[in-house]
Design a protein around this motif. Sequence first.
Motif, PDB file in Angstrom:
ATOM      1  N   MET A   1      90.743 -17.177 -46.168  1.00  0.00           N
ATOM      2  CA  MET A   1      90.559 -18.225 -45.159  1.00  0.00           C
ATOM      3  C   MET A   1      89.341 -19.095 -45.489  1.00  0.00           C
ATOM      4  O   MET A   1      89.373 -20.325 -45.323  1.00  0.00           O
ATOM      5  N   ARG A   2      88.271 -18.488 -45.999  1.00  0.00           N
ATOM      6  CA  ARG A   2      87.096 -19.260 -46.407  1.00  0.00           C
ATOM      7  C   ARG A   2      87.432 -20.208 -47.557  1.00  0.00           C
ATOM      8  O   ARG A   2      87.020 -21.375 -47.567  1.00  0.00           O
ATOM      9  N   SER A   3      88.165 -19.691 -48.536  1.00  0.00           N
ATOM     10  CA  SER A   3      88.549 -20.524 -49.675  1.00  0.00           C
ATOM     11  C   SER A   3      89.398 -21.702 -49.238  1.00  0.00           C
ATOM     12  O   SER A   3      89.245 -22.825 -49.731  1.00  0.00           O
TER      13      SER A   3
ATOM     14  N   THR B   1      95.808 -28.861 -41.153  1.00  0.00           N
ATOM     15  CA  THR B   1      96.275 -28.237 -39.914  1.00  0.00           C
ATOM     16  C   THR B   1      95.284 -27.171 -39.483  1.00  0.00           C
ATOM     17  O   THR B   1      94.512 -26.648 -40.294  1.00  0.00           O
ATOM     18  N   GLY B   2      95.320 -26.782 -38.181  1.00  0.00           N
ATOM     19  CA  GLY B   2      94.550 -25.656 -37.672  1.00  0.00           C
ATOM     20  C   GLY B   2      93.073 -25.740 -37.959  1.00  0.00           C
ATOM     21  O   GLY B   2      92.432 -26.774 -37.794  1.00  0.00           O
ATOM     22  N   MET B   3      92.504 -24.601 -38.413  1.00  0.00           N
ATOM     23  CA  MET B   3      91.073 -24.529 -38.642  1.00  0.00           C
ATOM     24  C   MET B   3      90.625 -25.444 -39.772  1.00  0.00           C
ATOM     25  O   MET B   3      89.500 -25.938 -39.769  1.00  0.00           O
TER      26      MET B   3
ATOM     27  N   GLY C   1      80.330 -27.348 -39.940  1.00  0.00           N
ATOM     28  CA  GLY C   1      81.713 -26.919 -40.154  1.00  0.00           C
ATOM     29  C   GLY C   1      81.954 -25.524 -39.609  1.00  0.00           C
ATOM     30  O   GLY C   1      81.226 -25.029 -38.748  1.00  0.00           O
ATOM     31  N   LEU C   2      83.037 -24.866 -40.105  1.00  0.00           N
ATOM     32  CA  LEU C   2      83.407 -23.528 -39.663  1.00  0.00           C
ATOM     33  C   LEU C   2      82.930 -22.499 -40.670  1.00  0.00           C
ATOM     34  O   LEU C   2      83.051 -22.689 -41.891  1.00  0.00           O
ATOM     35  N   TYR C   3      82.396 -21.363 -40.166  1.00  0.00           N
ATOM     36  CA  TYR C   3      81.929 -20.267 -41.011  1.00  0.00           C
ATOM     37  C   TYR C   3      82.558 -18.971 -40.480  1.00  0.00           C
ATOM     38  O   TYR C   3      82.382 -18.627 -39.304  1.00  0.00           O
TER      39      TYR C   3
ATOM     40  N   ILE D   1      81.166 -22.180 -35.207  1.00  0.00           N
ATOM     41  CA  ILE D   1      81.218 -23.636 -35.337  1.00  0.00           C
ATOM     42  C   ILE D   1      79.772 -24.119 -35.401  1.00  0.00           C
ATOM     43  O   ILE D   1      79.040 -24.033 -34.417  1.00  0.00           O
ATOM     44  N   ARG D   2      79.347 -24.592 -36.586  1.00  0.00           N
ATOM     45  CA  ARG D   2      77.970 -25.052 -36.759  1.00  0.00           C
ATOM     46  C   ARG D   2      77.946 -26.581 -36.767  1.00  0.00           C
ATOM     47  O   ARG D   2      78.715 -27.220 -37.493  1.00  0.00           O
TER      48      ARG D   2
END
Length: 582
Positions: free
Chosen positions: A524-526, A538-540, A556-558, A571-572
């Motif tokens: 998911m991180r990649s 789409t989505g995250m 962004g998202l971490y 969510i930063r």
Amino acid sequence: MLKIPVNSLRKTIFARLLIMFFILILPIIVFGIYLYNWTYQNTSQEISKNTVVQLTSYLGNLNREIEWIEIQQFDILQETELRKIAYTWDMMDNIERKDSVNYIIHRLTSIKNTNIYIKDISIHLPSIDKTISVMNAAQDFNKLEYEKIRTSKSQTGLRLIQTEDTLSLSASIIGNDLQEHPQIVVHIELDKQKMSEDLNTLNMYPNSSTFLVSDDKELLLESGEKTSNAFNIYYHTMRSKENNDNVTFFEDKRFHINSAYSKDLKLSVVTFIPEDIVKLPLKKFSRWAWGFAITSLVVIILYSYLIYRMVHKPLVLLVDGFRRMEDGELNNPIEHEQEDEFGFLYNRYNIMLYKLRRLIEQDYKQKLMMQKAELKQLQSQINPHFLYNSFFILNSLAKTEDTERMEQFTSMLGEYFKFITRNEEEHVTLSEEMKHARMYTEIQQLRFSRRIKVQFDELPEEMEHIKVPKLIVQPIIENAFEHSLEKKVDEGHLWVHFKKEHHTIYIVVEDNGDGISTSKIEDMRSLLNEARDYQEQTGMTNIHRRILLTYGANSGLYLSRSETNGLKVEIRINLEEDDSNV
């Protein structure tokens, strides 16, 4: 090789300024040389007069100090206890002798401590074969020192006595027969180091030296630059005059010699000042320096005006152009007719302005359109599963005729769809975004109130009015329900909380899903980090990209594993570059 960005060298600003500088500065240089030569004699005489005044003042102060010390000498000679020791020593017992000697030592110590020039005070008493001093108290008679003092005093007749490397004063009491030796001699040794330090205050210039010389051509004190035999030159060339000043050669250098003489002390104080040092302050003492200063001021004003017209004003025009560019005004090129370096810069600025405007139209506006399209795409991705479940809940409430909860549910459902289908705003306040996310969780809790617990912390007041992209929190909560919490057999838990550190705010969504694998989190991180413009958003990934485009790096998202073994999404939002959001 010199590269010239204009048609010819004569049109360059450098050549114009160089020619103008030499035209304006040459008369000033000639005039300055004339003034320097003309004022040299006058200013050097003024320096000599001031120096002689200081030398005379020094001799006056020294004479007062010597007089004070001499008065103390005669006061000591009049001491009753001293005469008692000198003439009745044999009739005194040991206690009387000790008391009298201690009194005299105390008296001498008091006098020594009141004057920095006194190094030691000794009293020679040949009649009782004793010498009493501050430094050594009572001791055997110092016959060698006694004879030196008596001999020097009789030979020179000077107030200051020089013996070997010491300076001293002496006073004595002679018996009734003038041929007898002195019965009491008070000898005060002066501190040559302190006197040299005081003499050194006359050395106002580097490499200068000052001497204190007696009438018998003896060098008493010396300070400053050590130039041996300098005082001999003074005697051979200058001693014939009083308070004189002159210039002489010494050790291949020109020196200004200034001196002052004291008849009372029979001493001369002489200063040697290098001529190079004397020349330095000439401008300060010359009245013609004002004319030079006024001329220089006129030249500076004229030169400044020319620099303003030829350099500063064109630069200001260029700077104003860049400021307009920073403010977003890209339709105002610089109009000019110049052919020098500034003309070259203006042309390149206009070309850059045109290219920048074209790039913004092709790139920046394209990104804005893409963000709008992505938001609309996200809005259109209403989960059919959510719709089915919503209608199922409505059906259940209708069957049970629970009109109150049915009314509450339909109201929440209406607010939910109203928020996600509203297109007039791309950014909303964080309080509005969290209100929508909370409403979604309340809708879901109507289905899973027994199996899923939701902890939704209060949004801090300082974060309520921060502007954020629309729909960045609710899709993450929806993802947690759909992929983790709905499938749990035991009780599920969802926690939404907030924090702020410096310029960064954190919106954290955690669940206790069924042990998401580490490899899944890495995948998911990649997916978030490798998203490209041409990929389907789409989505995250969509949320991560919109936050990056809005707030830049470090936002962004971490993703990570939560403490309850589920998924933790941070969510930063970095507000450091956008103070208007704080």
